[in-house]
Design an enzyme around this catalytic site. Structure first.
Site, PDB file in Angstrom:
ATOM      1  N   GLN A  88       0.801  -1.221   0.000  1.00  0.00           N
ATOM      2  CA  GLN A  88       0.000   0.000   0.000  1.00  0.00           C
ATOM      3  C   GLN A  88       0.841   1.282   0.000  1.00  0.00           C
ATOM      4  O   GLN A  88       0.313   2.345  -0.310  1.00  0.00           O
ATOM      5  CB  GLN A  88      -0.952  -0.005   1.190  1.00  0.00           C
ATOM      6  CG  GLN A  88      -2.029  -1.068   1.074  1.00  0.00           C
ATOM      7  CD  GLN A  88      -2.905  -1.152   2.303  1.00  0.00           C
ATOM      8  OE1 GLN A  88      -2.581  -1.861   3.253  1.00  0.00           O
ATOM      9  NE2 GLN A  88      -4.014  -0.432   2.317  1.00  0.00           N
TER      10      GLN A  88
ATOM     11  N   HIS B 284       0.572  -9.424   4.288  1.00  0.00           N
ATOM     12  CA  HIS B 284      -0.486  -8.409   4.366  1.00  0.00           C
ATOM     13  C   HIS B 284      -1.170  -8.339   2.998  1.00  0.00           C
ATOM     14  O   HIS B 284      -0.908  -7.450   2.191  1.00  0.00           O
ATOM     15  CB  HIS B 284       0.080  -7.046   4.776  1.00  0.00           C
ATOM     16  CG  HIS B 284      -0.971  -6.073   5.228  1.00  0.00           C
ATOM     17  ND1 HIS B 284      -0.944  -5.426   6.449  1.00  0.00           N
ATOM     18  CD2 HIS B 284      -2.115  -5.653   4.634  1.00  0.00           C
ATOM     19  CE1 HIS B 284      -2.005  -4.641   6.575  1.00  0.00           C
ATOM     20  NE2 HIS B 284      -2.737  -4.756   5.468  1.00  0.00           N
TER      21      HIS B 284
ATOM     22  N   ASN C  73      -1.866 -10.704   8.365  1.00  0.00           N
ATOM     23  CA  ASN C  73      -2.778  -9.606   8.620  1.00  0.00           C
ATOM     24  C   ASN C  73      -4.192 -10.018   8.226  1.00  0.00           C
ATOM     25  O   ASN C  73      -4.412 -10.475   7.093  1.00  0.00           O
ATOM     26  CB  ASN C  73      -2.400  -8.373   7.789  1.00  0.00           C
ATOM     27  CG  ASN C  73      -3.401  -7.245   7.987  1.00  0.00           C
ATOM     28  OD1 ASN C  73      -3.463  -6.656   9.059  1.00  0.00           O
ATOM     29  ND2 ASN C  73      -4.215  -6.965   6.977  1.00  0.00           N
ATOM     30  N   GLU C  74      -5.114  -9.875   9.137  1.00  0.00           N
ATOM     31  CA  GLU C  74      -6.533 -10.128   8.873  1.00  0.00           C
ATOM     32  C   GLU C  74      -6.749 -11.358   7.999  1.00  0.00           C
ATOM     33  O   GLU C  74      -7.352 -11.275   6.913  1.00  0.00           O
ATOM     34  CB  GLU C  74      -7.174  -8.902   8.227  1.00  0.00           C
ATOM     35  CG  GLU C  74      -7.067  -7.668   9.099  1.00  0.00           C
ATOM     36  CD  GLU C  74      -7.895  -6.492   8.599  1.00  0.00           C
ATOM     37  OE1 GLU C  74      -8.443  -6.569   7.491  1.00  0.00           O
ATOM     38  OE2 GLU C  74      -8.005  -5.506   9.351  1.00  0.00           O
TER      39      GLU C  74
HETATM   40  C1  BGC Z   1      -6.341  -3.614   6.281  1.00  0.00           C
HETATM   41  C2  BGC Z   1      -5.645  -2.480   5.556  1.00  0.00           C
HETATM   42  C3  BGC Z   1      -6.662  -1.517   4.988  1.00  0.00           C
HETATM   43  C4  BGC Z   1      -7.478  -0.960   6.128  1.00  0.00           C
HETATM   44  C5  BGC Z   1      -8.540   0.026   5.702  1.00  0.00           C
HETATM   45  C6  BGC Z   1      -7.510  -3.167   7.102  1.00  0.00           C
HETATM   46  O1  BGC Z   1      -8.560  -4.047   6.967  1.00  0.00           O
HETATM   47  O2  BGC Z   1      -5.413  -4.331   7.040  1.00  0.00           O
HETATM   48  O3  BGC Z   1      -4.817  -3.025   4.565  1.00  0.00           O
HETATM   49  O4  BGC Z   1      -6.076  -0.486   4.266  1.00  0.00           O
HETATM   50  O5  BGC Z   1      -8.129  -1.990   6.772  1.00  0.00           O
HETATM   51  O6  BGC Z   1      -9.487  -0.569   4.891  1.00  0.00           O
END
Ligand code: BGC
Length: 424
Positions: free
Chosen positions: A17, A108, A154-155
């Site tokens: 990002q 991520h 991540n998530e």
């Molecule tokens: C993610 C990011 C994303 C942010 C805003 C999170 O769910 O880890 O990559 O930019 O939210 O949407």
């Protein structure tokens, strides 16, 4: 405001990002295939990382979470780019020297394109687990002297659901029907749990004092109506999206803390038309179905002010979620992401103040908390979109990627300097 001594105040970002130039990522191919806004040079952080460091210093931050871009470090299967690894090591070292604790994310959302060229179904097939472990091994070898805190995935649930359920992330597979069979029974989530476990063992083997976790996106859930069916649906969604993977990792003793990404609250309704008999009323579902159909099917959205993403701003939800995770798992909770898209800059300061206050409330009720990381340090690429502005610093992509303080940055610097006391 009571935050423990050593509480971490910082920001989070992700490589794809902000870095720019990650053309070997599966996301770059996906943008072309779907006609999405290209990420391109992003915020040019690969070259301008020292400017990002200056932003962190201006915020009095003592922590920074960034990710290592797999497709940069391993551009071809088994071939590693030592210069890229060295750059990450240099970044981590410079952060430490500035009194900022580096927290490294290994996965991520972005992955090397070659992973899918070899196996179009990605993590639905055997292989990526081993590939990921090999990558982690090299990163840990490079960063072991500089980094103690690690996030493997991540998530992971948001990623799996988006990539393998809804077709919104690459590889764009649609397996949303029969969610339980596709994600739990066929072992997709188990695979990620195993990859996490392998990474955990590698990290702890190389760095005995390391702390390792995932960053789990946890939404504050509320039944849409005071009915048993909606309550059961809320619990089912909580189990699936939030708890299932955490339970697996906790039982394999491979979680040292819980990384919590908190953004919003949603309502959940029992509905036989949806997987798991559950209609989770995300903003994204409303957009996907269109408002009339969403409403017809019983979708409910709250009446709170919203961010530019259309996500309701519910600060007390952060306190509720942090406390319930602490109570359920008995592990320290680290807010690894919290923030909002706010291009006008008219909501971020209140958002920050109220979310931090809610977190202090959870601490006062006994939750063990490690830190608060704001998403995000700088404006960045929002997975297909350049519109949303999440940064405490804006980035002017037309003028040399200039960084300027945005709304909320002054308050953040005060919070970090006073360990939250400026709110009392
Ligand atoms: C993610 C990011 C994303 C942010 C805003 C999170 O769910 O880890 O990559 O930019 O939210 O949407």
């Amino acid at each position: 405001m009571a935050f423990p001594k050593g509480f971490l105040w910082g920001c989070a970002s992700s490589a794809y990002q902000v870095e720019g130039g990650n053309l070997r990522s599966n996301w770059a191919a996906w943008e072309r295939r779907k006609g999405l806004a290209p990420c391109g040079a992003a915020a040019n952080s690969w070259d301008l990382w020292r400017e990002d460091l200056a932003c962190l210093k201006a915020l009095n931050a003592n922590a920074y979470r960034f990710s290592v871009e797999w497709s940069r470090v391993e551009p071809h299967p088994g071939e590693f780019d030592q210069a890229a690894l060295d750059r990450y090591t240099e970044m981590a070292r410079a952060l430490r020297q500035a009194g900022i604790r580096p927290i490294v994310t290994l996965h991520h959302f972005s992955e090397p394109a070659w992973l899918y060229e070899r196996r179009p179904k990605g993590w639905l097939e055997d292989g990526p687990e081993e590939d990921f472990t090999r990558f982690v091994d090299r990163v840990v070898l490079a960063l072991r002297g500089e980094v103690d805190d690690w996030i493997t995935f991540n998530e992971p649930m948001v990623w799996l659901l988006s990539a393998y359920g809804l077709g919104r992330f690459p590889p764009g597979l649609h397996r949303i029907i029969s969610l339980e069979r596709n994600f739990i029974k066929n072992g997709l989530i188990d695979r990620v749990a195993r990859a996490h476990r392998a990474a955990y063992l590698l990290i702890r083997g190389a760095i005995p004092k390391a702390r390792v976790a995932i960053a789990q996106n946890v939404v504050d859930l509320e039944p849409a109506r005071p009915r048993v069916s909606d309550l059961e649906a809320t619990q089912a969604w909580d189990r699936f999206m939030h708890r299932h993977l955490l339970d697996l990792l906790k039982s394999s003793k491979t979680l040292d803390f819980i990384g919590l990404n908190y953004y919003t609250r949603i309502f959940v309704r029992g509905s036989r038309l949806f997987p798991l008999g559950t209609m989770p009323c995300y903003r994204e579902l409303e957009v996907l179905l269109g408002r009339p159909l969403f409403r017809l099917l019983g979708g409910r959205r709250g009446g709170r002010p919203e961010t530019d993403m259309g996500w309701e701003i519910v600060p007390e939800g952060l306190g509720r979620v942090a406390l319930s995770l602490w109570r359920a798992y008995g592990l320290p909770v680290f807010v690894t992401e919290n923030g909002l898209a706010d291009a006008a800059g008219d909501r971020r300061e209140a958002f920050l103040r109220e979310h931090v206050a809610a977190l202090a409330g959870a601490a006062a009720q006994g939750a063990e908390l490690m830190g608060y990381l704001h998403w995000s340090l700088i404006d960045n690429y929002e997975w297909g979109d350049w519109g949303p502005r999440f940064g405490l610093f804006s980035v002017d992509r037309e003028r040399g990627f200039r960084r300027d303080p945005a709304a909320g940055s002054k308050l953040f610097a005060e919070l970090a300097a006073s360990n939250g006391a400026c709110l009392s």
